[in-house]
Design a protein around this motif. Sequence first.
Motif, PDB file in Angstrom:
ATOM      1  N   ARG A  24       0.794  -1.231   0.000  1.00  0.00           N
ATOM      2  CA  ARG A  24       0.000   0.000   0.000  1.00  0.00           C
ATOM      3  C   ARG A  24       0.832   1.290   0.000  1.00  0.00           C
ATOM      4  O   ARG A  24       0.674   2.098  -0.855  1.00  0.00           O
ATOM      5  CB  ARG A  24      -0.997   0.044   1.156  1.00  0.00           C
ATOM      6  CG  ARG A  24      -1.874  -1.163   1.289  1.00  0.00           C
ATOM      7  CD  ARG A  24      -2.777  -1.451   0.133  1.00  0.00           C
ATOM      8  NE  ARG A  24      -3.635  -0.329  -0.174  1.00  0.00           N
ATOM      9  CZ  ARG A  24      -4.179  -0.152  -1.366  1.00  0.00           C
ATOM     10  NH1 ARG A  24      -3.957  -0.980  -2.328  1.00  0.00           N
ATOM     11  NH2 ARG A  24      -4.949   0.893  -1.592  1.00  0.00           N
ATOM     12  N   HIS A  80      -6.235  10.709  -2.450  1.00  0.00           N
ATOM     13  CA  HIS A  80      -6.114  10.915  -1.008  1.00  0.00           C
ATOM     14  C   HIS A  80      -4.807  11.608  -0.675  1.00  0.00           C
ATOM     15  O   HIS A  80      -3.843  11.542  -1.420  1.00  0.00           O
ATOM     16  CB  HIS A  80      -6.194   9.584  -0.254  1.00  0.00           C
ATOM     17  CG  HIS A  80      -5.086   8.623  -0.593  1.00  0.00           C
ATOM     18  ND1 HIS A  80      -5.171   7.736  -1.639  1.00  0.00           N
ATOM     19  CD2 HIS A  80      -3.880   8.427  -0.014  1.00  0.00           C
ATOM     20  CE1 HIS A  80      -4.054   7.023  -1.692  1.00  0.00           C
ATOM     21  NE2 HIS A  80      -3.253   7.427  -0.723  1.00  0.00           N
ATOM     22  N   HIS A  82      -2.054  12.201   2.750  1.00  0.00           N
ATOM     23  CA  HIS A  82      -1.488  11.284   3.737  1.00  0.00           C
ATOM     24  C   HIS A  82      -1.297  11.988   5.069  1.00  0.00           C
ATOM     25  O   HIS A  82      -0.826  13.125   5.116  1.00  0.00           O
ATOM     26  CB  HIS A  82      -0.130  10.773   3.240  1.00  0.00           C
ATOM     27  CG  HIS A  82      -0.220  10.100   1.913  1.00  0.00           C
ATOM     28  ND1 HIS A  82      -0.091  10.792   0.727  1.00  0.00           N
ATOM     29  CD2 HIS A  82      -0.451   8.814   1.589  1.00  0.00           C
ATOM     30  CE1 HIS A  82      -0.231   9.942  -0.278  1.00  0.00           C
ATOM     31  NE2 HIS A  82      -0.460   8.743   0.206  1.00  0.00           N
ATOM     32  N   CYS A  85       2.392  10.205  11.082  1.00  0.00           N
ATOM     33  CA  CYS A  85       2.692  10.417  12.504  1.00  0.00           C
ATOM     34  C   CYS A  85       4.197  10.497  12.707  1.00  0.00           C
ATOM     35  O   CYS A  85       4.935   9.574  12.361  1.00  0.00           O
ATOM     36  CB  CYS A  85       2.095   9.283  13.344  1.00  0.00           C
ATOM     37  SG  CYS A  85       2.450   9.506  15.113  1.00  0.00           S
ATOM     38  N   ALA A  90       3.260   5.899  11.597  1.00  0.00           N
ATOM     39  CA  ALA A  90       2.063   5.394  10.915  1.00  0.00           C
ATOM     40  C   ALA A  90       1.650   6.346   9.798  1.00  0.00           C
ATOM     41  O   ALA A  90       1.809   7.561   9.905  1.00  0.00           O
ATOM     42  CB  ALA A  90       0.915   5.231  11.908  1.00  0.00           C
ATOM     43  N   GLU A  92      -1.691   7.226   7.427  1.00  0.00           N
ATOM     44  CA  GLU A  92      -3.125   7.041   7.199  1.00  0.00           C
ATOM     45  C   GLU A  92      -3.511   7.817   5.956  1.00  0.00           C
ATOM     46  O   GLU A  92      -2.945   8.873   5.664  1.00  0.00           O
ATOM     47  CB  GLU A  92      -3.939   7.570   8.376  1.00  0.00           C
ATOM     48  CG  GLU A  92      -3.858   6.736   9.618  1.00  0.00           C
ATOM     49  CD  GLU A  92      -4.817   7.250  10.679  1.00  0.00           C
ATOM     50  OE1 GLU A  92      -6.000   7.497  10.347  1.00  0.00           O
ATOM     51  OE2 GLU A  92      -4.368   7.420  11.815  1.00  0.00           O
ATOM     52  N   GLU A  93      -4.493   7.299   5.239  1.00  0.00           N
ATOM     53  CA  GLU A  93      -5.016   7.996   4.072  1.00  0.00           C
ATOM     54  C   GLU A  93      -6.109   8.968   4.506  1.00  0.00           C
ATOM     55  O   GLU A  93      -6.944   8.634   5.336  1.00  0.00           O
ATOM     56  CB  GLU A  93      -5.565   6.996   3.067  1.00  0.00           C
ATOM     57  CG  GLU A  93      -4.481   6.112   2.483  1.00  0.00           C
ATOM     58  CD  GLU A  93      -5.007   5.091   1.503  1.00  0.00           C
ATOM     59  OE1 GLU A  93      -6.227   5.081   1.218  1.00  0.00           O
ATOM     60  OE2 GLU A  93      -4.188   4.294   1.011  1.00  0.00           O
ATOM     61  N   LEU A  94      -6.067  10.157   3.956  1.00  0.00           N
ATOM     62  CA  LEU A  94      -7.061  11.185   4.214  1.00  0.00           C
ATOM     63  C   LEU A  94      -7.818  11.410   2.904  1.00  0.00           C
ATOM     64  O   LEU A  94      -7.217  11.837   1.917  1.00  0.00           O
ATOM     65  CB  LEU A  94      -6.391  12.488   4.674  1.00  0.00           C
ATOM     66  CG  LEU A  94      -7.292  13.659   4.996  1.00  0.00           C
ATOM     67  CD1 LEU A  94      -8.166  13.352   6.214  1.00  0.00           C
ATOM     68  CD2 LEU A  94      -6.469  14.910   5.238  1.00  0.00           C
ATOM     69  N   CYS A 125      -0.396  11.064  15.759  1.00  0.00           N
ATOM     70  CA  CYS A 125      -1.671  10.346  15.738  1.00  0.00           C
ATOM     71  C   CYS A 125      -2.265  10.327  17.135  1.00  0.00           C
ATOM     72  O   CYS A 125      -1.612  10.706  18.106  1.00  0.00           O
ATOM     73  CB  CYS A 125      -1.472   8.918  15.195  1.00  0.00           C
ATOM     74  SG  CYS A 125      -0.564   7.822  16.303  1.00  0.00           S
TER      75      CYS A 125
END
Length: 135
Positions: A24, A80, A82, A85, A90, A92-94, A125
């Motif tokens: 990913r 998306h 990103h 953190c 980490a 995460e997709e936004l 995060c």
Amino acid sequence: MLRARGLRLTAPRQFVLEAVYRLRHATPDQIHADVAERAAGVNITTVYRTLELLEDLELITHAHLSHGAPTYHPVGDLAHAHLVCRGCGAVEELPERALVGLVGELRETRGFRLDIGHVALFGLCGSCTPEGEPC
């Protein structure tokens, strides 16, 4: 798509593309390590060349999520940004819709068209933010 452009779909190309989809968000070194588990003969140079080719074919794209190597991810994903953190690393997709206001304002006030896929927002995060600490 490779064949349509007169290129061969080689095993290393297939392994690299599969690794990007499986991992990913991964750096070339992480992709190489994943590919090496399946095909020990694929070297890091082949991985870099393949990533460049796959990006030229718009099958994958990259974002800079740290000061190091770019991070690759599939193009087929919804657009998306990103969230990265700085504490635990980490990613995460936004979703793009979370930045609609910013995208519209930049376009209206500056004529600037934001490339959402290359946006990375850095912070802490929820797990790394101390309890009760304001944003």
